[in-house]
Motif scaffolding. Structure first.
Motif, PDB file in Angstrom:
ATOM      1  N   ILE A 508      44.618  33.902  25.738  1.00 56.65           N
ATOM      2  CA  ILE A 508      44.149  35.191  26.262  1.00 56.65           C
ATOM      3  C   ILE A 508      45.016  35.645  27.424  1.00 56.65           C
ATOM      4  O   ILE A 508      45.443  36.814  27.512  1.00 56.65           O
ATOM      5  N   ILE A 509      45.308  34.709  28.332  1.00 54.47           N
ATOM      6  CA  ILE A 509      46.111  35.048  29.514  1.00 54.47           C
ATOM      7  C   ILE A 509      47.531  35.454  29.118  1.00 54.47           C
ATOM      8  O   ILE A 509      48.117  36.387  29.676  1.00 54.47           O
ATOM      9  N   GLY A 510      48.096  34.773  28.136  1.00 53.38           N
ATOM     10  CA  GLY A 510      49.495  35.032  27.788  1.00 53.38           C
ATOM     11  C   GLY A 510      49.707  36.184  26.810  1.00 53.38           C
ATOM     12  O   GLY A 510      50.850  36.579  26.566  1.00 53.38           O
ATOM     13  N   GLU A 511      48.642  36.720  26.241  1.00 52.02           N
ATOM     14  CA  GLU A 511      48.755  37.771  25.220  1.00 52.02           C
ATOM     15  C   GLU A 511      48.873  39.157  25.853  1.00 52.02           C
ATOM     16  O   GLU A 511      48.160  39.485  26.788  1.00 52.02           O
ATOM     17  N   LYS A 512      49.762  39.983  25.289  1.00 51.32           N
ATOM     18  CA  LYS A 512      49.944  41.342  25.784  1.00 51.32           C
ATOM     19  C   LYS A 512      49.094  42.339  25.001  1.00 51.32           C
ATOM     20  O   LYS A 512      48.579  43.308  25.571  1.00 51.32           O
ATOM     21  N   ARG A 513      48.976  42.111  23.724  1.00 58.25           N
ATOM     22  CA  ARG A 513      48.287  43.068  22.851  1.00 58.25           C
ATOM     23  C   ARG A 513      46.772  42.930  22.989  1.00 58.25           C
ATOM     24  O   ARG A 513      46.230  41.830  22.906  1.00 58.25           O
TER      25      ARG A 513
END
Length: 532
Positions: A508-513
């Protein structure tokens, strides 16, 4: 006549005294002393004194029978003849005229013979050496051993050398056995009135119960069948026997408390203070605690039960009562010690003692068939206390590292990913050596605690991060989660349901979309509904 008595020519002396007695009786009957009754009294007293001298000589000979290496057969045989002649000469008690009570009356030398045997037994018992407590700590054991040896030799001598000198009607062996029995009883009565310590009380009780009538003493094969133990009275009175047992139990209470206290002192001095790790046996941490406790209880119950079954039961009850008092005291000392220092052996001994407590319960149930419900309650409280201490120590070590998650230093990787794992492993690695199910249950708790606290730190409100930082955080979280979970699984945790938790958050933290974020959140909530 006195010279004959001194030379132990007692048959001749008796004949002379009997002649003098008969002469005096005849003169009395002829009323020779009618005008001089004092002369009759004087002659009667002379006869009485001479008979008493012979009686004293008989007693002296009988008392001295066992004093010499060999028995004087002829002397004892002549005593039997002498007693028989006296009994034949004085069948009735005369009762006529002044002073006649001293003439013609039975002298009861056979009774005197029995009294002399009693006196002999008393003297021989009293002469047996007895060291003081200051000279020898085992003074009573030594004394009873000497008494046993001396009197065994006496009884064997009576059987082989003395008995043959007397006719069957004298029941020589029975008479001597009863005399020895009474002498020992009187002697032990005196000893029992002394202030005796625990070991001395046991020695006395055990000797009376298990040695006195056994094959080691009165029941020895060499003394049979002449000496019988069946008809002997109790060596100690019931009241005195009960007092000794009560004193023994009172003294045992302090002794058992002291033994348990020594166990604690040795644990502190030899293991805790020296920080010596416990041994591993069959992949479980081993402590001698259970064995030592059971050995103390087992030995005292065994020796007490050998004295009497009721005493064995009382000893078991006493030991269990002292154990119920000792276990909390032991637990308190362990918690105080562990709280005062950061010892590397704490977790291993925590596991070892939990294992030992389980062994203790099962061991007592098997060996003594006792109700351990009360002990289980005490151990449950102690286990809970130990576990809380264990978890508190774990939290103390883990929390400072958990709080650094998502800090600048943590993001910049100045903190190695392995530091948190090392801190947790310092505790969790020992749980694989704790007996299941408790070891596994506690390892699950540790695993759950670390993952939960890790997530709690991550989801705290923080400053915004740019995309590059978020990606960096995500990767580091996944890396730490992988190391942490793999380590705990390798140590035996079966909580694989926890494995995706941190990874979900990292994704969740690393996702951009946004759509992918929603998908990751949905997966997280499906796997962990309570995270809301």
């Amino acid at each position: 006549i006195n010279e004959l008595i001194q030379k132990r020519q007692l048959l001749e002396a008796f004949a002379s005294v009997k002649y003098l007695e008969d002469e005096t009786i005849a003169e009395r009957d002829a009323e020779k002393y009618k005008d001089n009754p004092q002369e009759l009294v004087r002659k009667s007293k002379d006869v009485d004194l001479l008979y008493n001298s012979i009686s004293n000589a008989i007693q002296s000979i009988v008392v001295g029978t066992l004093e010499h290496p060999t028995v004087e057969d002829a002397m004892l045989t002549s005593l039997v003849t002498l007693i028989a002649r006296e009994e034949a000469a004085h069948p009735y008690t005369g009762n006529a005229g002044p002073g006649s009570d001293l003439l013609g009356r039975p002298r009861k030398w056979r009774e005197g013979w029995r009294e002399a045997i009693n006196e002999s037994a008393q003297k021989r018992v009293q002469r047996i050496p007895m060291a003081s407590k200051e000279e020898a700590s085992s003074w009573l054991d030594l004394h009873l051993g000497l008494l046993q040896k001396q009197l065994s030799e006496d009884l064997l001598k009576i059987k082989l050398s003395v008995k043959k000198c007397y006719p069957e009607e004298y029941q020589v062996c029975d008479t001597y056995a009863e005399a020895v029995h009474k002498a020992i009883a009187s002697h032990l009565e005196g000893i029992s009135q002394r202030p005796l310590e625990f070991n001395e009380l046991y020695t006395l009780l055990d000797w009376v119960a298990n040695t006195y009538r056994s094959e080691h003493f009165l029941g020895h094969p060499d003394l049979k069948p002449e000496f019988k133990t069946e008809n002997l009275s109790l060596l100690l009175t019931p009241a005195n026997w009960d007092k000794l047992k009560n004193d023994y139990m009172t003294s045992a209470k302090g002794k058992i408390k002291s033994y348990f206290g020594n166990i604690l002192r040795l644990e502190v001095a030899e293991k805790w203070e020296k920080e010596v790790h416990p041994e591993v046996t069959e992949n479980l941490y081993h402590s001698s605690l259970s064995f030592d406790i059971q050995a103390i209880i087992g030995e005292h119950v065994k020796v007490s039960g050998a004295i009497s079954r009721s005493l064995g039961r009382k000893m078991l009850e006493l030991c269990l009562a002292e154990l119920h008092e000792f276990i909390p005291r032991f637990g308190e000392e362990f918690v105080v010690w562990s709280s005062a220092r950061d010892s590397p052996v704490f977790a291993s001994y925590f596991a070892a003692y939990i294992n030992s407590f389980q062994d203790l319960v099962s061991g007592l149930e098997t060996a003594f068939e006792v109700d351990t419900e009360e002990l289980k309650k005490i151990l449950a409280a102690l286990t809970s206390n130990f576990t809380n201490t264990f978890l508190n120590k774990l939290r103390t070590k883990a929390q400072p590292l958990l709080k650094k998650i998502l800090t600048k230093d943590w993001i910049l990787a100045t903190e190695k990913p392995s530091m948190l794992v090392s801190a947790v492993s310092r505790f969790s690695e020992h749980l694989k050596h704790m007996r299941n199910p408790m070891g596994l249950d506690l390892l699950r708790d540790v695993h759950k605690y670390v993952v939960r606290e890790y997530i709690a730190q991550v989801i705290k409100p923080r400053r915004k991060m740019n995309a590059e930082t978020r990606q960096q955080v995500s990767e580091k979280m996944s890396q730490e989660a992988r190391i942490l979970n793999n380590t705990l699984i390798d140590q035996g945790s079966d909580s694989d349901w926890l494995l995706p938790a941190i990874h979900h958050i990292a994704n969740i933290i690393g996702e951009k979309r946004k759509d992918k974020i929603k998908e990751y959140v949905k997966e997280l909530c499906q796997d962990y509904p309570d995270i809301r």
